[in-house]
Design a protein around this motif. Structure first.
Motif, PDB file in Angstrom:
ATOM      1  N   LEU A 111     -25.969-112.482 -13.888  1.00 22.44           N
ATOM      2  CA  LEU A 111     -25.400-112.775 -15.203  1.00 22.44           C
ATOM      3  C   LEU A 111     -25.948-111.863 -16.297  1.00 22.44           C
ATOM      4  CD1 LEU A 111     -25.339-116.659 -15.086  1.00 22.44           C
ATOM      5  CD2 LEU A 111     -23.383-115.107 -14.966  1.00 22.44           C
ATOM      6  N   ASP A 112     -27.212-111.471 -16.176  1.00 22.84           N
ATOM      7  CA  ASP A 112     -27.805-110.614 -17.202  1.00 22.84           C
ATOM      8  C   ASP A 112     -27.118-109.257 -17.229  1.00 22.84           C
ATOM      9  OD1 ASP A 112     -29.582-110.287 -19.324  1.00 22.84           O
ATOM     10  OD2 ASP A 112     -31.008-109.225 -18.059  1.00 22.84           O
ATOM     11  N   GLY A 113     -26.736-108.748 -16.074  1.00 17.76           N
ATOM     12  CA  GLY A 113     -26.029-107.475 -16.016  1.00 17.76           C
ATOM     13  C   GLY A 113     -24.610-107.580 -16.530  1.00 17.76           C
ATOM     14  N   ALA A 114     -23.991-108.754 -16.361  1.00 18.85           N
ATOM     15  CA  ALA A 114     -22.598-108.935 -16.766  1.00 18.85           C
ATOM     16  C   ALA A 114     -22.472-109.361 -18.230  1.00 18.85           C
ATOM     17  CB  ALA A 114     -21.931-109.986 -15.878  1.00 18.85           C
ATOM     18  N   ALA A 115     -23.472-110.029 -18.748  1.00 23.62           N
ATOM     19  CA  ALA A 115     -23.391-110.554 -20.112  1.00 23.62           C
ATOM     20  C   ALA A 115     -23.685-109.445 -21.118  1.00 23.62           C
ATOM     21  CB  ALA A 115     -24.388-111.690 -20.286  1.00 23.62           C
ATOM     22  N   ASP A 116     -22.888-109.424 -22.175  1.00 23.54           N
ATOM     23  CA  ASP A 116     -23.072-108.405 -23.198  1.00 23.54           C
ATOM     24  C   ASP A 116     -24.282-108.685 -24.078  1.00 23.54           C
ATOM     25  OD1 ASP A 116     -20.853-106.945 -22.375  1.00 23.54           O
ATOM     26  OD2 ASP A 116     -19.504-108.122 -23.626  1.00 23.54           O
ATOM     27  N   ASP A 117     -24.295-109.848 -24.681  1.00 27.22           N
ATOM     28  CA  ASP A 117     -25.332-110.150 -25.661  1.00 27.22           C
ATOM     29  C   ASP A 117     -26.291-111.242 -25.219  1.00 27.22           C
ATOM     30  OD1 ASP A 117     -24.210-108.279 -27.341  1.00 27.22           O
ATOM     31  OD2 ASP A 117     -22.904-109.744 -28.309  1.00 27.22           O
ATOM     32  N   GLU A 118     -26.141-111.737 -24.001  1.00 25.75           N
ATOM     33  CA  GLU A 118     -26.979-112.837 -23.546  1.00 25.75           C
ATOM     34  C   GLU A 118     -28.218-112.337 -22.833  1.00 25.75           C
ATOM     35  OE1 GLU A 118     -24.829-115.505 -21.037  1.00 25.75           O
ATOM     36  OE2 GLU A 118     -23.424-116.070 -22.606  1.00 25.75           O
ATOM     37  N   ASP A 119     -29.350-112.961 -23.142  1.00 26.03           N
ATOM     38  CA  ASP A 119     -30.564-112.764 -22.361  1.00 26.03           C
ATOM     39  C   ASP A 119     -30.641-113.941 -21.408  1.00 26.03           C
ATOM     40  OD1 ASP A 119     -31.667-110.374 -23.446  1.00 26.03           O
ATOM     41  OD2 ASP A 119     -32.108-111.501 -25.271  1.00 26.03           O
ATOM     42  N   VAL A 120     -30.563-113.660 -20.117  1.00 28.38           N
ATOM     43  CA  VAL A 120     -30.515-114.702 -19.103  1.00 28.38           C
ATOM     44  C   VAL A 120     -31.817-114.698 -18.321  1.00 28.38           C
ATOM     45  CG1 VAL A 120     -29.224-115.630 -17.141  1.00 28.38           C
ATOM     46  CG2 VAL A 120     -28.012-114.382 -18.940  1.00 28.38           C
ATOM     47  N   LEU A 121     -32.440-115.866 -18.215  1.00 28.67           N
ATOM     48  CA  LEU A 121     -33.683-116.031 -17.472  1.00 28.67           C
ATOM     49  C   LEU A 121     -33.526-117.139 -16.448  1.00 28.67           C
ATOM     50  CD1 LEU A 121     -36.183-115.978 -20.494  1.00 28.67           C
ATOM     51  CD2 LEU A 121     -35.609-114.087 -18.965  1.00 28.67           C
ATOM     52  N   ALA A 122     -34.307-117.061 -15.384  1.00 21.35           N
ATOM     53  CA  ALA A 122     -34.312-118.122 -14.377  1.00 21.35           C
ATOM     54  C   ALA A 122     -35.119-119.304 -14.893  1.00 21.35           C
ATOM     55  CB  ALA A 122     -34.900-117.604 -13.070  1.00 21.35           C
ATOM     56  N   LEU A 123     -34.684-120.503 -14.517  1.00 24.75           N
ATOM     57  CA  LEU A 123     -35.445-121.694 -14.886  1.00 24.75           C
ATOM     58  C   LEU A 123     -36.842-121.596 -14.279  1.00 24.75           C
ATOM     59  CD1 LEU A 123     -32.835-124.540 -14.406  1.00 24.75           C
ATOM     60  CD2 LEU A 123     -34.058-124.014 -16.516  1.00 24.75           C
TER      61      LEU A 123
END
Length: 183
Positions: A111-123
């Motif tokens: 998701l981090d690679g696909a999301a433009d402005d989102e910072d995605v982290l694992a729980l």
């Protein structure tokens, strides 16, 4: 409506799922001396603390699930070295970031690679978030690449000033004078 959370929480063990379910808002201060990596390069200045606020929420995404989100706002004053005059300069650094938490590292990477402005982290394991390393990372990234005063406190020497000085004596000028004096 978001509910404020009473008291300063243990930033090393935030229950991310519960805080997101409660749409909690937290704020507080943390001594800069608790952030060893940051203070290795930037001395505490001002009141010596990071002022932070956190807002948690659950936000629905495609597929019907609701992921926890963390909105971080932090500010601190640190002392760096001015790269123009080499004197101390106090810099205010600040961070405003939002993080989406997903089930695991694989999903976060996808998701981090696909999301433009989102910072995605694992729980984090057992949903307990250690906020201090995340806060410290963000503040380190906010440090200026080249800290400088807007106007340095002491005037800097100008290369033109150095040219106005008398030229340095040639190191062999004294020898040449001695040779000319010989009969």
């Amino acid at each position: 409506m978001n509910k404020p959370h009473d008291g300063q929480p243990d930033l090393r063990r935030l229950d991310l799922q519960r805080l997101a379910d409660d749409a909690a808002e937290l704020e507080g201060r943390t001594p800069l001396t608790d952030l060893d990596r940051l203070t290795a390069d930037a001395a505490p200045a001002g009141d010596g603390a990071v002022r932070w606020s956190l807002a948690f929420e659950r936000r629905s995404v495609a597929g019907g699930r609701a992921d926890p989100w963390l909105h971080l706002d932090a500010q601190a004053t640190v002392r760096l070295t001015c790269q123009r005059c080499l004197q101390p300069v106090d810099e205010v650094i600040g961070v405003q970031r939002s993080f989406r938490f997903v089930a695991d590292e694989a999903e976060a990477e996808r998701l981090d690679g696909a999301a433009d402005d989102e910072d995605v982290l694992a729980l984090p394991p057992r949903g307990r978030l250690d906020l201090l390393p995340l806060l410290e990372d963000e503040l380190i990234l906010a440090l200026p690449l080249v800290p400088m005063h807007e106007a340095c406190p002491e005037p800097l020497p100008h290369p033109a000033d150095e040219l106005d000085e008398a030229p340095a004596a040639h190191p062999f000028a004294a020898l040449a004078a001695l040779k000319q004096q010989k009969p």
